[in-house]
Motif scaffolding. Structure first.
Motif, mmCIF file in Angstrom:
data_model
loop_
_atom_site.group_PDB
_atom_site.id
_atom_site.type_symbol
_atom_site.label_atom_id
_atom_site.label_comp_id
_atom_site.label_asym_id
_atom_site.label_seq_id
_atom_site.Cartn_x
_atom_site.Cartn_y
_atom_site.Cartn_z
ATOM 1 N N ASP A 184 0.846 -1.188 0.000
ATOM 2 C CA ASP A 184 0.000 0.000 0.000
ATOM 3 C C ASP A 184 0.881 1.237 0.000
ATOM 4 O O ASP A 184 0.864 2.050 0.904
ATOM 5 C CB ASP A 184 -0.920 -0.023 1.219
ATOM 6 N N PRO A 195 1.736 4.711 -1.796
ATOM 7 C CA PRO A 195 0.956 5.603 -2.659
ATOM 8 C C PRO A 195 1.660 5.907 -3.968
ATOM 9 O O PRO A 195 2.890 5.859 -4.060
ATOM 10 C CB PRO A 195 0.819 6.874 -1.802
ATOM 11 N N SER A 200 -10.358 5.258 -4.683
ATOM 12 C CA SER A 200 -9.058 5.668 -4.152
ATOM 13 C C SER A 200 -9.213 6.881 -3.243
ATOM 14 O O SER A 200 -10.253 7.543 -3.223
ATOM 15 C CB SER A 200 -8.103 6.014 -5.302
ATOM 16 N N SER A 203 -0.896 12.718 -3.948
ATOM 17 C CA SER A 203 -0.732 11.341 -3.462
ATOM 18 C C SER A 203 -2.021 10.573 -3.709
ATOM 19 O O SER A 203 -3.105 11.033 -3.346
ATOM 20 C CB SER A 203 -0.401 11.327 -1.966
ATOM 21 N N HIS A 226 -3.830 6.950 -2.929
ATOM 22 C CA HIS A 226 -3.802 5.734 -2.119
ATOM 23 C C HIS A 226 -4.898 4.792 -2.614
ATOM 24 O O HIS A 226 -6.079 5.120 -2.561
ATOM 25 C CB HIS A 226 -4.050 6.063 -0.644
ATOM 26 N N SER A 227 -4.510 3.639 -3.093
ATOM 27 C CA SER A 227 -5.481 2.649 -3.561
ATOM 28 C C SER A 227 -4.722 1.379 -3.912
ATOM 29 O O SER A 227 -3.526 1.243 -3.636
ATOM 30 C CB SER A 227 -6.244 3.191 -4.779
ATOM 31 N N CYS A 246 -4.792 3.073 -8.392
ATOM 32 C CA CYS A 246 -3.830 4.162 -8.591
ATOM 33 C C CYS A 246 -3.647 4.457 -10.077
ATOM 34 O O CYS A 246 -3.620 5.628 -10.491
ATOM 35 C CB CYS A 246 -2.483 3.786 -7.963
ATOM 36 N N SER A 250 3.212 3.510 5.112
ATOM 37 C CA SER A 250 2.268 2.585 4.498
ATOM 38 C C SER A 250 1.370 2.023 5.566
ATOM 39 O O SER A 250 1.801 1.681 6.649
ATOM 40 C CB SER A 250 3.013 1.426 3.821
ATOM 41 N N SER A 251 0.095 1.926 5.235
ATOM 42 C CA SER A 251 -0.837 1.355 6.206
ATOM 43 C C SER A 251 -0.627 -0.142 6.333
ATOM 44 O O SER A 251 -1.115 -0.769 7.251
ATOM 45 C CB SER A 251 -2.277 1.642 5.779
#
Length: 590
Positions: free
Chosen positions: A191, A193, A223, A241, A243-244, A249, A374-375
């Protein structure tokens, strides 16, 4: 994404009704409303918008004759210890609300919104509280109580909850490698970005009127998109940025490129290339040996790709700009291949990091900023959570204070023009950094006081070492060695020294740092003495972490009534044993 639960809906309420309600109140949402009988779910871009939606709608907005209820949607496995109490009278102090609760562990409050987050000691306490408090009339206000996601429960699930399953196993069997293999579990995708750099004149078109365009991109690509408009005020380009998933993305990137090319026809610029930002740690592997990887991407996608030089990097901007020129279709294909390489490099680094966390015991390398955030950053291995860690992995990091001694003439370089450098360094490291006054007018050394958790110490001290080298306070072939002081309880000094100096000798041999507990020192008013560490950066850091580990073990029996911990593991020899080191013995105590 932050999922919301929308309850108390009439049978005739549709997804269009909910969408219009959100749009009327200018609350952004992602994707479609998932409609159920009497309730629905929807995603908000972030926690702030989720809270805004709860405050705006819950019990205040009517749909088809019913007041809707909005709260965080929390899966059952995360309904553990955390509750959110809303609708509290704004003048009420949080201590009063605690009286209504059962055994709270900690409380965070925001008096402006009259919301209290409570973490309970156990799931049962939280369950009892939600039963007793939800709807409770307090000063003519009906309290609203709901679960909020408990991050700790997610970590416990990854580490193996106490439900009989073996650690490392999910409900459907093992994740990643086998438990005995020692291999870290691998996330489904990194994850990380997608970071784009777009001309400032196109930012308005990408956002659209009242955010309509970017909201449409977010919905269609599933996203989260952040446009960093306030970064680098006056700059010709702004970062975005995305995030997906990799597919999300790429889809968002395609839509943004389309918008820029549409605007291009009405502008005087020569062309609109695709610019991707990537952390410098990954760029070498993207380029490949003799540039082979990059050349292959160019050939396969019919594009021209250039990468910004290393000279453009700064401490506070570690990203390189990858410029892709070609048709929209070709640029999109190149983006897929470039990010594929970047994500592979990221995953490989995370796997290597997990295997190397023992190098500096008690230091969470994932928090150092060596890798982009990053998550999906995996938690520290379970073995590092107890032994050798200065603080529990579930608790707040312990604040440490270290005194670093630098040449007096280097103070100006550390502070910078109008204090800019020391301010930037403090923000970058997440630490408090202060220069102590000179003890005497002709002092040759000055003390820098660094306060923060272990990761902040690592970053702040590392930058201080680096700055002294950059400013030529040490010769070209001379290694930067600084003296640092740590304070400790006088009663713990004997544990650092060890019987007959065994512990301090072992510490010096393994870290290549000089470690001294001065013989003639009187404990201060807090009954503390100092230990001196002298050496290059990594030797000093390893010695500091080891000493903190010893001090933590000294505290554990006092706090928990347990016996002394076994000798901590995680030592790694980082250099040959230093010869001729000064070692003194037990300090004089009161």
């Amino acid at each position: 994404m932050h999922k919301l639960y929308i309850g108390n809906l009439g049978d005739s309420v549709t997804a269009e009704d909910l969408g219009k309600t959100f749009d009327d109140h200018k609350i952004p949402y992602s994707g479609q409303f998932l409609m159920k009988t009497g309730y629905a779910f929807v995603d908000c871009p972030d926690d702030q918008w989720a809270m805004k939606a709860i405050e705006t709608f819950s019990g205040k907005v009517e749909l088809h004759g019913k007041r809707i209820e909005v709260e965080h949607s929390v899966p059952k496995k995360q309904r553990t210890r955390k509750l959110q109490i809303r609708n509290i009278p704004p003048h009420l102090q949080w201590e009063v609300s605690v009286c209504l609760c059962v055994s709270p562990l900690s409380v965070n409050t925001d008096s402006e919104t009259a919301v209290v987050n409570v973490t309970y000691a156990s799931r049962e306490h939280a369950r009892q509280a939600i039963q007793k408090l939800n709807g409770y009339q307090f000063e003519n206000n009906a309290l609203r109580v709901s679960y909020i996601p408990d991050d700790i429960s997610e970590l416990e699930g990854q580490r193996g909850p106490d439900n009989g399953r073996r650690p490392g196993y999910g409900p459907r069997g093992p994740r990643g490698g086998s438990p005995s293999s020692g291999m870290p579990s691998k996330p489904p995708h990194a994850d990380i970005p997608l970071r784009l750099l777009v001309p400032t004149q196109y930012v308005g078109a990408i956002i659209g009127k009242e955010g309509a365009t970017i909201r449409n991109i977010t919905k269609q690509t599933q996203s989260k998109i952040d446009v960093h408009r306030k970064e680098n005020a006056g700059a010709a380009e702004k970062p975005i940025s995305i995030h997906s998933t990799p597919e999300g993305c790429s889809a968002a990137c395609r839509m943004i490129l389309d918008i820029m090319h549409q605007e291009f026809f009405f502008s005087t610029t020569d062309e609109v290339p695709l610019k991707i930002l990537a952390h410098n740690n990954f760029v070498g592997r993207l380029i490949g040996k003799e540039g082979r990887n990059l050349k292959k991407v160019e050939q396969d996608t019919d594009t021209k790709i250039t990468i910004s030089p290393l000279q453009d990097l700064t401490l506070y901007n570690p990203e390189r700009t990858i410029t892709v020129k070609g048709s929209i279709e070709a640029c999109c294909l190149a983006e897929v291949e470039i990010m594929k390489k970047v994500r592979e490099a990221y995953e490989n680094d995370i796997a290597a990091m997990n295997q190397q966390t023992h190098l500096i015991p008690g230091l969470n390398l994932g928090a150092l900023g060596l890798f982009p955030s990053s998550s999906n950053m995996p938690p520290p291995p379970p073995g590092n959570a107890v032994s050798g860690a200065p603080y529990g992995c579930f608790g707040a990091p312990e604040q440490e204070t270290v005194h670093v001694y630098i040449p007096a003439q280097a103070v100006g370089a550390i502070i910078g023009k109008k204090g800019q450098h020391i301010k930037q360094l403090s923000r970058f490291a997440g630490a408090s950094i202060k220069i102590a006054p000179a003890e005497t007018p002709d002092s040759k050394m000055r003390m820098v006081i660094v306060t923060g958790p272990p990761e902040a110490q690592f970053k702040a001290q590392g930058r201080i070492y680096g700055k002294l080298k950059e400013e030529n306070f040490f010769g070209p072939k001379e290694e930067v060695k600084l003296e640092t002081h740590i304070k400790m309880a006088a009663a713990a000094a004997g544990r650092v020294i060890g019987k007959g100096g065994k512990t301090v000798n072992e510490l010096q041999n393994l870290t290549a740092a000089e470690v001294v507990v001065p013989r003639e020192q009187t404990p201060d008013e807090n009954d503390q003495v100092i230990v001196k560490i002298n050496g290059h950066f990594y030797a000093s850091q390893l010695a500091q972490r080891k000493i903190r580990d010893i001090l933590t073990q000294v505290k554990q029996p006092q706090k928990g009534g347990m016996g002394p911990s076994p000798n901590p593991q995680g030592f790694t020899e980082m250099g040959s044993p230093t010869q001729g080191l000064t070692q003194e013995h037990q300090p004089r105590r009161k």
